[in-house]
Design an enzyme around this catalytic site. Structure first.
Site, PDB file in Angstrom:
ATOM      1  N   ARG A 101      53.905  -0.805  64.381  1.00  0.00           N
ATOM      2  CA  ARG A 101      54.912  -0.489  65.366  1.00  0.00           C
ATOM      3  C   ARG A 101      56.052  -1.363  65.642  1.00  0.00           C
ATOM      4  O   ARG A 101      55.926  -2.532  65.414  1.00  0.00           O
ATOM      5  CB  ARG A 101      54.004  -0.445  66.747  1.00  0.00           C
ATOM      6  CG  ARG A 101      53.013   0.843  66.559  1.00  0.00           C
ATOM      7  CD  ARG A 101      52.141   0.717  67.956  1.00  0.00           C
ATOM      8  NE  ARG A 101      51.417   1.822  67.791  1.00  0.00           N
ATOM      9  CZ  ARG A 101      50.022   2.001  67.298  1.00  0.00           C
ATOM     10  NH1 ARG A 101      49.799   0.814  66.742  1.00  0.00           N
ATOM     11  NH2 ARG A 101      49.250   3.144  67.249  1.00  0.00           N
ATOM     12  N   HIS A 126      54.264   3.137  61.432  1.00  0.00           N
ATOM     13  CA  HIS A 126      54.276   3.493  59.751  1.00  0.00           C
ATOM     14  C   HIS A 126      55.392   3.790  59.239  1.00  0.00           C
ATOM     15  O   HIS A 126      55.196   4.843  58.309  1.00  0.00           O
ATOM     16  CB  HIS A 126      53.028   4.066  59.609  1.00  0.00           C
ATOM     17  CG  HIS A 126      51.706   3.524  60.248  1.00  0.00           C
ATOM     18  ND1 HIS A 126      51.549   1.972  60.114  1.00  0.00           N
ATOM     19  CD2 HIS A 126      50.505   4.024  60.411  1.00  0.00           C
ATOM     20  CE1 HIS A 126      50.344   1.722  60.661  1.00  0.00           C
ATOM     21  NE2 HIS A 126      49.897   2.999  60.535  1.00  0.00           N
ATOM     22  N   HIS A 198      46.677   1.660  53.703  1.00  0.00           N
ATOM     23  CA  HIS A 198      45.895   2.323  54.850  1.00  0.00           C
ATOM     24  C   HIS A 198      44.446   2.690  54.218  1.00  0.00           C
ATOM     25  O   HIS A 198      44.181   3.974  54.816  1.00  0.00           O
ATOM     26  CB  HIS A 198      46.753   3.217  55.393  1.00  0.00           C
ATOM     27  CG  HIS A 198      46.526   3.217  57.090  1.00  0.00           C
ATOM     28  ND1 HIS A 198      45.577   3.991  57.486  1.00  0.00           N
ATOM     29  CD2 HIS A 198      47.378   2.583  58.010  1.00  0.00           C
ATOM     30  CE1 HIS A 198      45.694   3.901  58.998  1.00  0.00           C
ATOM     31  NE2 HIS A 198      46.618   2.904  59.132  1.00  0.00           N
ATOM     32  N   GLU A 334      44.355  -3.887  57.230  1.00  0.00           N
ATOM     33  CA  GLU A 334      45.826  -3.586  56.743  1.00  0.00           C
ATOM     34  C   GLU A 334      46.319  -5.065  56.662  1.00  0.00           C
ATOM     35  O   GLU A 334      46.853  -5.648  57.779  1.00  0.00           O
ATOM     36  CB  GLU A 334      46.603  -2.838  57.539  1.00  0.00           C
ATOM     37  CG  GLU A 334      45.958  -1.285  57.677  1.00  0.00           C
ATOM     38  CD  GLU A 334      46.599  -0.667  59.006  1.00  0.00           C
ATOM     39  OE1 GLU A 334      47.545  -0.761  59.348  1.00  0.00           O
ATOM     40  OE2 GLU A 334      45.773  -0.167  59.916  1.00  0.00           O
TER      41      GLU A 334
END
Ligand code: BGC
Length: 369
Positions: A101, A126, A198, A334
């Site tokens: 974010r 993203h 992801h 991630e």
């Protein structure tokens, strides 16, 4: 009949060393008439991975259990349409330009204010209509150690980001059952970048839950977040909190604990800071599924990791196995830079300048215990 064949293909038992290969086929055609290709990689042990050029998404990846049974360990959709139309859960995709974010989609770089699309309540997530929704060019690099190179050029101004950015991502399925992901990028104008992958892992072979998995993170600190999942700027020690995975811990153990931080993200959806932030490859995480014996070790040169426990999966998507993907049927690990770095001066820099090369690597290695 077809169903049986499909299953047999994905769930072979390990055999003596076989020939590795990479094959290409047409996976789907977009509504604009563009072909999306699928590449199937098989290593000498019989481990398989399927990648599509839409989003560079890994749509299947097999790993052996302690009896040598290879089963799919990444969540994915059952039909192409969701990959082609927005990949709502970002299943298996390459994430960019900025994974995670950016507060309110705003940042300032070299005295210029930028506004990115706001696509996650009040924030940018993203990369907006990011790299997960772009068709990548693919080139087979090697069939001996199956390896596929994906490239994409994001033009100056795309999704509000400055600079023409050339990105390549190389997936290699090594003959030691590791998935290596190498990222590179360059720009012609100062920009920001935070690439990640992801994939949602579930090592059980049935995609039911990750609450019975054990996780270890080599991280003494994590970033606390506000109600919109933006870091507050505090790096808090995990000791004595549900965020302590410094020794392997069952993921389900503390997840419903009465802790404000877990309520905000509906579970784990946080960034852990590695103890060793030096930019070289190091072991950073381990994921274990006791029943099957499958173990996944994560190595990276990145400074942090977002552990997302699949909190927003809500039972509406059909599983590749039986039933639907319920909340926490998969988890993401991630590797990345800290969220909202462009707005937080104390965080390591995510700025990439013209003439510089962005280069990073992450490995997910599969074994049994
Ligand atoms: C984020 C989650 C988000 C998810 C979307 C994760 O990387 O941390 O907050 O909901 O991606 O799939």
């Amino acid at each position: 009949m077809l169903g049986c064949k499909e299953e047999a293909k994905n769930e072979i038992h390990s055999v003596a060393e076989a020939k590795s290969s990479v094959t290409q086929s047409v996976y789907a055609v977009t509504s604009e008439g563009e072909e999306v290709y699928k590449y199937s990689l098989i290593n000498t042990k019989g481990m398989q991975m399927e990648v599509i050029t839409m989003g560079g998404a890994i749509i299947s990846l097999t790993a052996p259990d302690r009896d040598g049974k290879y089963e799919d360990v990444v969540l994915g959709y059952t039909t192409p349409d969701l990959y082609l139309n927005g990949n709502p859960s970002y299943f298996g995709a390459i994430i960019g330009r900025y994974g995670n974010r950016i507060a309110k989609g705003k940042f300032t770089l070299e005295d210029i204010d930028y506004q990115l699309p706001v696509n996650d309540e009040v924030n940018h997530l993203h990369g907006g209509k990011g790299f997960d929704q772009k068709i990548w060019k693919a080139k087979i690099i090697s069939e001996d150690e199956p390896s596929l190179k994906l490239s994409y050029t994001s033009i100056d101004g795309e999704e509000g980001y400055p600079g023409n950015l050339n990105v390549t991502v190389i997936y290699t399925l090594t003959n030691k059952n590791a998935l290596e992901i190498s990222y590179e990028a360059d720009t012609d104008k100062t920009t920001i970048i935070n690439l990640t992958q992801h994939s949602y892992f579930n090592l059980s072979g049935n995609f039911k839950t990750i609450l019975d998995h054990n996780l270890e993170l080599k991280a003494d600190r994590f970033l606390t977040v506000d109600s919109t999942l933006i870091p507050t700027g505090e790096l808090r020690y995990v000791a004595g909190t549900p965020f302590d995975f410094t020794t392997a811990k069952n993921i389900g153990k503390d997840i419903n604990a009465d802790n404000d931080q877990l309520v905000i993200g509906k579970g784990y959806d946080h960034c852990w800071i590695f103890n060793n932030t030096v930019k070289h490859m190091k072991e950073v995480a381990g994921l274990y599924h006791k029943e099957s014996g499958r173990y996944m070790t994560v190595y990276t040169d990145q400074p942090a990791i977002q552990f997302y426990s699949g909190n927003f999966l809500d039972g509406t998507l059909k599983s590749k196995k039986q039933g639907n993907y319920e909340k926490r049927s998969g988890l993401c690990l991630e590797t990345q830079h800290y969220p909202d770095s462009p707005n937080q001066k104390e965080f390591p820099s995510v700025v990439l300048k013209a003439g510089e090369l962005y280069k990073t690597k992450t490995i997910y290695e599969f074994s049994v215990k």
